[in-house]
Design a protein around this motif. Structure first.
Motif, PDB file in Angstrom:
ATOM      1  N   UNK A 502       0.927  -1.498  -0.005  1.00 17.88           N
ATOM      2  CA  UNK A 502      -0.014  -0.096   0.059  1.00 17.88           C
ATOM      3  C   UNK A 502       1.030   1.125   0.052  1.00 17.88           C
ATOM      4  N   UNK A 503       0.433   2.188  -1.017  1.00 15.83           N
ATOM      5  CA  UNK A 503       1.260   3.170  -1.051  1.00 15.83           C
ATOM      6  C   UNK A 503       2.565   3.316  -1.998  1.00 15.83           C
ATOM      7  N   UNK A 504       3.051   2.168  -2.464  1.00 17.00           N
ATOM      8  CA  UNK A 504       4.054   2.092  -3.054  1.00 17.00           C
ATOM      9  C   UNK A 504       3.809   2.290  -4.619  1.00 17.00           C
ATOM     10  N   UNK A 505       4.669   2.460  -5.486  1.00 23.23           N
ATOM     11  CA  UNK A 505       4.427   2.648  -7.048  1.00 23.23           C
ATOM     12  C   UNK A 505       4.970   1.467  -7.777  1.00 23.23           C
ATOM     13  N   UNK A 506       4.149   1.242  -8.832  1.00 24.40           N
ATOM     14  CA  UNK A 506       4.643   0.199  -9.771  1.00 24.40           C
ATOM     15  C   UNK A 506       5.575   0.978 -10.618  1.00 24.40           C
ATOM     16  N   UNK A 507       6.854   0.233 -11.008  1.00 25.06           N
ATOM     17  CA  UNK A 507       7.824   1.053 -11.928  1.00 25.06           C
ATOM     18  C   UNK A 507       7.602   0.051 -13.225  1.00 25.06           C
ATOM     19  N   UNK A 512      13.614   3.659 -18.206  1.00 27.08           N
ATOM     20  CA  UNK A 512      14.670   4.355 -17.666  1.00 27.08           C
ATOM     21  C   UNK A 512      14.573   5.610 -17.689  1.00 27.08           C
ATOM     22  N   UNK A 513      13.598   6.608 -18.245  1.00 26.59           N
ATOM     23  CA  UNK A 513      13.439   7.803 -18.065  1.00 26.59           C
ATOM     24  C   UNK A 513      12.526   8.243 -16.805  1.00 26.59           C
ATOM     25  N   UNK A 514      11.848   7.048 -16.517  1.00 28.85           N
ATOM     26  CA  UNK A 514      10.871   7.235 -15.485  1.00 28.85           C
ATOM     27  C   UNK A 514       9.746   8.342 -15.543  1.00 28.85           C
ATOM     28  N   UNK A 515       9.055   8.245 -16.924  1.00 25.12           N
ATOM     29  CA  UNK A 515       8.110   9.008 -17.200  1.00 25.12           C
ATOM     30  C   UNK A 515       6.724   8.233 -17.260  1.00 25.12           C
ATOM     31  N   UNK A 516       6.902   7.268 -16.879  1.00 28.09           N
ATOM     32  CA  UNK A 516       5.640   6.358 -16.707  1.00 28.09           C
ATOM     33  C   UNK A 516       5.180   6.004 -18.414  1.00 28.09           C
ATOM     34  N   UNK A 517       6.213   5.930 -19.056  1.00 32.14           N
ATOM     35  CA  UNK A 517       5.627   5.708 -20.648  1.00 32.14           C
ATOM     36  C   UNK A 517       6.972   4.763 -21.122  1.00 32.14           C
ATOM     37  N   UNK A 518       6.700   3.872 -21.971  1.00 36.65           N
ATOM     38  CA  UNK A 518       7.493   3.255 -22.694  1.00 36.65           C
ATOM     39  C   UNK A 518       7.554   3.826 -24.134  1.00 36.65           C
ATOM     40  N   UNK A 519       8.865   4.431 -24.588  1.00 36.32           N
ATOM     41  CA  UNK A 519       8.620   4.961 -25.897  1.00 36.32           C
ATOM     42  C   UNK A 519      10.064   5.074 -26.386  1.00 36.32           C
ATOM     43  N   UNK A 520      10.569   5.825 -27.463  1.00 35.98           N
ATOM     44  CA  UNK A 520      11.609   5.624 -27.941  1.00 35.98           C
ATOM     45  C   UNK A 520      12.667   6.665 -27.186  1.00 35.98           C
ATOM     46  N   UNK A 521      12.194   7.465 -26.207  1.00 36.89           N
ATOM     47  CA  UNK A 521      13.135   7.967 -25.569  1.00 36.89           C
ATOM     48  C   UNK A 521      13.959   7.215 -24.592  1.00 36.89           C
ATOM     49  N   UNK A 522      13.217   6.075 -24.171  1.00 40.12           N
ATOM     50  CA  UNK A 522      13.841   5.036 -23.203  1.00 40.12           C
ATOM     51  C   UNK A 522      14.890   4.169 -24.030  1.00 40.12           C
ATOM     52  N   UNK A 523      14.542   3.971 -25.414  1.00 44.08           N
ATOM     53  CA  UNK A 523      15.520   3.302 -26.329  1.00 44.08           C
ATOM     54  C   UNK A 523      16.640   4.126 -26.518  1.00 44.08           C
ATOM     55  N   UNK A 524      16.577   5.438 -26.632  1.00 38.16           N
ATOM     56  CA  UNK A 524      17.519   6.117 -26.895  1.00 38.16           C
ATOM     57  C   UNK A 524      18.502   6.207 -25.625  1.00 38.16           C
ATOM     58  N   UNK A 525      18.056   6.364 -24.465  1.00 33.52           N
ATOM     59  CA  UNK A 525      18.767   6.164 -23.226  1.00 33.52           C
ATOM     60  C   UNK A 525      19.687   4.966 -23.302  1.00 33.52           C
TER      61      UNK A 525
END
Length: 702
Positions: A502-507, A512-525
């Motif tokens: 309770x109270x914890x966040x899912x990752x 890797x950018x921790x913006x709650x999205x999986x996109x090309x920005x993560x791939x670039x990182x």
């Protein structure tokens, strides 16, 4: 022919989940499938609620009862033989003679069932039913119209058919089935405007054997096909009367066939409204604690004297035909305020509105991880796939194959996010006991390869919800339930919820950018961080979150987690599990200063390789990395990184990944050539380490 009801009429209700299985069949039929248990009457027959009728007048096709549209109706009797089917007034329904096979259709006969109301029309389409000649225009279209004038005359007109096709029967007789509630004053028929003399007959059989005839069927019985001698044969399924008119054969391409019904009336008796007298507004409206959840509410009220039914106004929708003094509302939101109005109704009119409100409870699934999926090493019964255990639909069930007993099998749960685990709840089946899980072990992992034992479970074989609590609240991406025993030697369940602390966040793994999205920005990182490992200055912190499999480095697996989700993701079709080996070789073993060293990288026995990578440590005093020449990596993208680690190690990380759904590597082939320059005289002895092959299902071969 079939479309979602919201495509017919869009509003808050039809765009929600309450009508998700309702559909329009053609322009006039509304079909309401029964897909789960409902409330029952005293005889055990289903009573269906929450049926939305679009604007217009609608008739229960099996009873003849009429309802006003633009409301949500309730208390619809649905015994085992009766699917809720409603037909809209104005409907023109082309029909054929009863048959078990299309070869039994009488092509010299056409039948139209009609519910006259105002002005309506329908275009009937026909072709040969066998070939694709319709693509070349080999078909007919016939327009049928229906009108009811101010004098109560209903006229149904069948215009000449336009077009033709091979095998078309031109000479057809026509039967009209006009739905009524009392016998009309007079019936007339014409062909091309000329009257046809009609004879009254006294049975449908006589009508079928006659030429120009009409028959008033005062009690149309739908139960004509039940098994002879069965109890059901005795059941009468009587609906509204029908006026049946049969007109002689004529050339349908040149003839206009019409029927006029004088004194037409369709006014079914209002079965629900029988009482008269004044009505008080409903009182003592309440929602008991056990009648309120996060998602549902069942308000109740005292019975109102003289009331036959009740109506509730909620969320801009009218809920009508409520016969009970309570009603269940579904699909509510947790911890939300809702307002309602309710009134009583009888034959004399309606009462004043009474208002009430409620506040839904907290969501018991607030910390249940969403979007989880699962696989099972035991085969499932068709229609009872393991996915049903994680679909958040407690009416669906997972069950292993009925004819196969199973023990010692695994359920592997992909949380699709990294979570600090609290517990999971297993909802067994409620009918019967077969398959209820009773004994096993629970493991967790971050890579589906290295599993840590969490503990064991021993449960009773009953329908009570089972809870397993994770000691120490481990952080994981995968959970494995190794089932040792289940009732009857089977496996089953309605749902399995996995809860984070309770109270914890899912990752999101790969975010890797921790913006709650999986996109090309993560791939670039990832392109920048390939090969980065624990101990490097930049690793700790958000980069370490990108180490999905928690092996202390950014590798082909971690990047694949992102790559398989991009460009619409990978195909779900089953594949062979990843396998194979990777080797390196050079043309010679000794090199002089300044020579180019060509290192050939080959794959052998590759299966389903969607990504691969390895580490190639080397000395900066001996070699200078110059680049990679690809040979046969198909459409894989290059994520290679030549990295100097914080401790001084120099390591090349050749890494290639399929982004999205691309062809993977199979068989034996040269993959690429690494080019190095000898900085002094050297004897080649470099060895690849940490070789990793990954398939699209994120299985690993090392």
């Amino acid at each position: 022919i079939i479309k979602e009801i919201f495509l017919h009429e869009a509003n808050k209700y039809t765009l929600g989940r309450m009508t998700q299985y309702h559909f329009m069949f053609g322009p006039y039929f509304l079909v309401v499938p029964i897909y789960q248990g409902a409330q029952s009457d005293a005889e055990g027959n289903d009573i269906q609620n929450a049926i939305y009728l679009p604007e217009g007048l609608w008739v229960d096709y099996f009873t003849g009862d009429q309802y006003k549209g633009g409301q949500i109706i309730n208390n619809i009797e649905s015994p085992i033989w009766k699917l809720p089917v409603f037909v809209k007034r104005g409907a023109i329904i082309p029909m054929a003679n009863a048959n078990n096979n299309t070869s039994g259709i009488d092509k010299s006969l056409r039948i139209y069932e009609v519910y006259p109301y105002g002005t309506s029309s329908f275009t009937e389409y026909d072709d040969d039913g066998n070939t694709e000649q319709y693509r070349n225009g080999a078909f007919t279209k016939t327009e049928i119209s229906s009108t009811v004038d101010a004098k109560g005359v209903a006229t149904i007109t069948v215009n000449p058919a336009k077009g033709s096709f091979n095998g078309m029967v031109k000479e057809k007789s026509t039967i009209f089935k006009v739905n009524v509630t009392k016998k009309p004053k007079k019936v007339e028929a014409t062909i091309n405007g000329k009257k046809v003399k009609l004879t009254e007959v006294h049975s449908e059989a006589e009508l079928n054997n006659d030429v120009n005839a009409y028959y008033y069927n005062a009690a149309s019985d739908f139960n004509r096909f039940s098994t002879k001698g069965s109890e059901f044969e005795k059941v009468k399924i009587i609906r509204n009367p029908q006026m049946l008119v049969k007109v002689q054969k004529s050339d349908i391409t040149t003839s206009t066939v019409a029927v006029s019904v004088k004194g037409y009336e369709y006014q079914p008796a209002e079965k629900l409204l029988v009482s008269t007298g004044t009505l008080a507004a409903p009182a003592n409206i309440k929602v008991a604690d056990d009648a309120l959840t996060a998602y549902t509410a069942t308000p109740s009220w005292d019975k109102v004297a003289n009331a036959d039914i009740y109506q509730i106004m909620f969320d801009d929708q009218l809920y009508g035909t409520i016969c009970d003094t309570k009603l269940l509302f579904n699909e509510l939101n947790p911890e939300t305020d809702y307002s309602f109005q309710i009134r009583a109704v009888n034959k004399s009119g309606v009462s004043p509105w009474s208002s009430f409100s409620l506040h839904t409870k907290a969501d018991p699934l607030k910390f249940a991880i969403k979007g989880i999926t699962g696989t099972c090493t035991a085969k499932h019964q068709p229609g009872n796939h393991i996915r049903n255990l994680f679909d958040r639909e407690e009416g669906n069930m997972w069950h292993t194959k009925w004819d196969t007993t199973v023990t010692n099998y695994d359920i592997i749960i992909n949380l699709n996010s990294i979570n600090q685990l609290d517990k999971f709840e297993y909802l067994p089946r409620t009918e019967g006991r077969n398959g209820i899980l009773t004994k096993g072990k629970v493991y967790y992992s971050n890579n589906r390869k290295d599993w840590t034992l969490s503990g064991e479970f021993n449960w009773k074989g009953d329908s009570e919800v089972k809870t397993y609590t994770f000691n120490g609240n481990p952080t994981a991406l995968f959970v494995k339930i190794s089932v040792e025993e289940g009732v009857g030697g089977f496996g089953s369940g309605r749902e399995l919820y996995v809860f984070r602390v309770a109270g914890s966040e899912s990752y999101l793994p790969g975010d890797i950018n921790n913006d709650k999205l999986i996109d090309r920005n993560d791939l670039t990182s990832y392109l920048n961080y390939t090969g980065l490992r624990s101990g490097d200055g930049d690793f700790d912190g958000y980069v370490s979150n990108g180490d999905v499999n928690k092996n202390g480095r950014i590798d082909a697996y971690d990047i694949s987690v992102v790559a398989t989700q991009l460009e619409d993701g990978v195909d779900w079709q089953r594949i062979e599990r990843v396998a194979g080996t990777v080797t390196i070789s050079t043309p010679k073993t000794a090199y002089n200063k300044g020579e180019t060293v060509l290192i050939t990288v080959k794959g052998k026995g590759l299966k389903s390789v969607n990504a691969f990578g390895f580490a190639l440590p080397y000395s900066e005093q001996d070699y200078e990395y110059q680049g990679i020449e690809t040979v046969n990596i198909k459409q894989m993208e290059n994520f290679t990184n030549d990295r100097l680690h914080t401790n001084g190690d120099k390591v090349l990380y050749p890494t290639f990944i399929n982004v999205g759904d691309k062809e993977y590597l199979n068989g034996d082939d040269t993959l690429f050539i690494i080019k190095m320059k000898a900085k002094r005289n050297v004897k080649f002895n470099l060895k690849p380490e940490q070789i990793m092959l990954v398939d699209k299902d994120l299985e690993i071969a090392e």
